[in-house]
Design an enzyme around this catalytic site. Structure first.
Site, PDB file in Angstrom:
ATOM      1  N   ASP A 329       2.400  -0.913   0.721  1.00  0.00           N
ATOM      2  CA  ASP A 329       2.228   0.234   0.145  1.00  0.00           C
ATOM      3  C   ASP A 329       1.065   0.523  -1.038  1.00  0.00           C
ATOM      4  O   ASP A 329       1.539   0.997  -1.864  1.00  0.00           O
ATOM      5  CB  ASP A 329       3.703   1.028  -0.450  1.00  0.00           C
ATOM      6  CG  ASP A 329       3.383   2.459  -0.693  1.00  0.00           C
ATOM      7  OD1 ASP A 329       2.545   3.051  -0.399  1.00  0.00           O
ATOM      8  OD2 ASP A 329       4.276   3.168  -1.476  1.00  0.00           O
ATOM      9  N   ASP A 331      -1.652   1.628  -1.714  1.00  0.00           N
ATOM     10  CA  ASP A 331      -2.695   3.012  -1.840  1.00  0.00           C
ATOM     11  C   ASP A 331      -3.817   2.303  -2.944  1.00  0.00           C
ATOM     12  O   ASP A 331      -3.422   1.776  -3.988  1.00  0.00           O
ATOM     13  CB  ASP A 331      -2.033   4.248  -2.415  1.00  0.00           C
ATOM     14  CG  ASP A 331      -0.973   4.691  -1.674  1.00  0.00           C
ATOM     15  OD1 ASP A 331      -1.154   5.363  -1.116  1.00  0.00           O
ATOM     16  OD2 ASP A 331       0.116   4.466  -1.893  1.00  0.00           O
TER      17      ASP A 331
END
Length: 596
Positions: A329, A331
């Site tokens: 995850d 980003d």
């Protein structure tokens, strides 16, 4: 009698005209000019203003003002504050609103937003108070939008264009608002909350094009960036952040079931823009599902990447992917500052990024080639380093469709502890670059987290979740140790950390740097503080009584410098479990302004 009526009628008309002129005088800021492209390119020539999201196109968040400096900052005090609407939450996911916006200041008028996209125009020209000129309410469907927004009721600010304010709302709309009156000129729907799409970041305006991207990767959308012609209010172009069938990069989605159609790669922070090459640089979010890479074998371009894009037509010039087949995850939506400097004695045009995955990157902004990379977080376990030629993780294996990295997890072996945690590293809160010191300043979340992979069930063929608004994660995170925050300065040429200080709590606020060699940031316990730019030692602080998520700005009126910051942080349950000392911190929505 007729002559008298004519005289009275003439006086009435004259009075009406006079009232109209007086009203226009009251509503129009003294000396205010249209926001042109030329003015945006030369924003640094108006140091008393803060005209762009980062104060310049290059993403520096640096001010040339220096009345507030290392000698005077100890005398800084609050001069006024004002409450904003929108503290209430909605739906089942969000208990309260959030403030994350960067204020815009133009000739004594400040434009700020709350999480719902309400826009406020405050006259701050007296230096003593904020007088509300107008307030624009987009009348967001709060229950509808809030249940889609994965991570809070957020809006990160507005942009100026000609005599208009360009703004967004959480439920996917873009607005042009008259700067003098607050009346809506037009609106258009960009994103669709029914599909899990939202808008959260301040628009980037280049000439007559407003550029925004859609958030919502946590719900299985296919991310996109869109340009709107501000003269017509119509879509000019749309560029998907995941290549479609037949487009370069689509072959990196190797599942054979067209899962790229709901592969995430969303956008939630404003791009930077390079006038020299007429290119904007947009950070792209993680692939979906977050934690089950076996669902989406392949590198999954352009998730966890930066894209260099032509603002006129949306065509991608190049892309660089930070974490292929990202299972953590990570980003990489945060800003990509533009820096001209010398590397090994050679003039280089760089676009740089302090990544959520724990590394600092410098890229050639003309062709996207890797220049340098270096770890900046205190702990990093997911890879052993970066390839000095390509910038890819050292343990990236191009022969494998699912990357194990150092902290590999599979459906058969789903548990793993990774550093940095899924928060990063540096998350969305923007850093700052002081060109006089040639230093980048960033806030970072430090520490590790456990991730558990759960098999993500299949989606419908046409994209979108089987159950719209249902979290699309392929796993979950669990904090077994307390994380902490930090403020760091980084040499953009080498990536070396030059100075660092630790905070007892995670830090979610961005950074402001000034020519006074002072750096400002805030904390979740309400501390707003200034630091020596060279040593990062604290030189001043004030507690505002509520958590700070937003980055500060500075501006001047009547020759006097002020610092402004929005205050109001939604404290999630998982954060309170990790930091119970925050449980009694009030949630509020305030604008604070400080001066000498």
């Amino acid at each position: 009698m007729a002559k008298r009526e004519e005289i009275m009628k003439a006086l009435t008309v004259a009075g009406t005209v006079l009232v109209s002129l007086l009203a226009a005088t009251v509503l129009t800021p003294v000396g205010a000019a249209d926001m042109t492209h030329e003015r945006a390119l030369n924003a640094g020539k108006e140091p008393h203003n803060w005209l762009l999201h980062y104060n310049n196109y290059q993403g520096h968040r640096f001010s040339q003002l220096k009345e507030i400096n290392l000698d005077t900052v100890k005398n800084l005090k609050p001069v006024f504050s004002v409450a904003l609407d929108g503290i209430e939450g909605a739906g089942t996911r969000n208990k309260s609103g959030n403030l994350e916006a960067t204020p815009i200041v133009e000739d004594g008028i400040m434009y700020v937003t709350n999480g719902w996209g309400m826009v406020y125009a405050f006259d701050v020209s007296s230096g003593k108070k904020a007088t509300l000129r107008w307030k624009f309410d987009p009348e967001t469907n709060r229950a509808w939008a809030a249940d889609v927004a994965c991570c809070g009721v957020n809006n990160r600010g507005v942009a100026l264009w000609k005599d208009k304010i360009i703004s967004i709302s959480l439920d996917g709309r873009l607005f042009a608002i008259d700067k003098a009156t607050g009346q809506k000129a037009w609106e258009r729907k960009v994103a669709d909350p029914a599909l899990g799409e939202t808008l959260t970041h301040a628009p980037l305006v280049v000439r007559d094009v407003a550029i925004v991207g859609t958030a919502g990767g946590e719900y299985g959308i296919r991310g996109f960036i869109e340009g709107t012609d501000l003269n017509t209010g119509q879509r000019l172009w749309r560029t998907y952040t995941i290549p479609g069938a037949g487009e370069p990069g689509n072959e990196t989605w190797k599942d054979g079931q067209e899962r790229w159609k709901h592969g995430g790669a969303s956008v939630w922070e404003t791009a930077t823009y390079d006038p020299e090459t007429d290119t904007f640089y947009q950070g792209i979010g993680n692939a979906g599902p977050d934690y089950d890479p076996e669902y989406r074998p392949g590198d999954n371009k352009w998730a966890a990447s930066v894209l260099a894009i032509n603002p006129a037509d949306g065509k991608i010039k190049w892309g660089f992917q930070y974490t292929p087949n990202d299972p953590y995850d990570y980003d990489e939506i945060s800003e990509h500052p533009i820096i001209n400097t010398k590397v090994n004695g050679e003039d280089r045009k760089l676009v740089v990024h302090v990544a959520r995955n724990g590394f600092y990157y410098a890229l050639d902004r003309i062709n996207g080639s890797f220049v340098v990379g270096k770890q900046y977080v205190d702990q990093l376990t997911w890879t052993t380093g970066l390839d000095p030629k390509t910038g890819k993780p050292l343990n990236y294996d191009p022969t494998k469709d699912v990357q194990a990295y150092s902290v590999g997890r599979t459906r058969a072996n789903p548990q793993g502890r990774n550093c940095p945690s899924v928060t990063g590293g540096k998350n969305w809160p923007p850093g700052a670059y002081n060109p006089e010191l040639n230093l980048l300043f960033i806030t970072s979340a430090e520490g590790c987290q456990n991730i558990e992979t759960n098999e993500q069930k299949s989606f419908v063929d046409q994209g979108g979740t089987i159950e719209p608004r249902t979290r699309f994660a392929g796993g979950q995170t669990r904090s077994t140790e307390k994380r902490y925050g930090s403020l760091k300065s980084i040499d953009p040429i080498t990536g070396e950390t030059k100075a660092a200080i630790k905070f007892p709590l995670l830090t979610y606020a961005g950074v402001l740097a000034t020519a006074g060699n002072v750096v400002f940031t805030g904390q979740l316990d309400g501390t707003f503080a200034a630091y020596d730019a060279k040593t990062l030692q604290e030189v001043w602080s004030f507690n505002v009584g509520s958590g700070i998520n937003a980055p500060a700005i500075t501006y001047a009126v009547n020759g006097k410098q002020y610092v402004a910051v929005l205050v109001g942080s939604r404290l999630r349950d998982n954060l309170l479990a990790e930091a119970p000392e925050l449980k009694n911190v009030a949630v509020t929505h305030m604008l604070y302004v400080f001066g000498l």
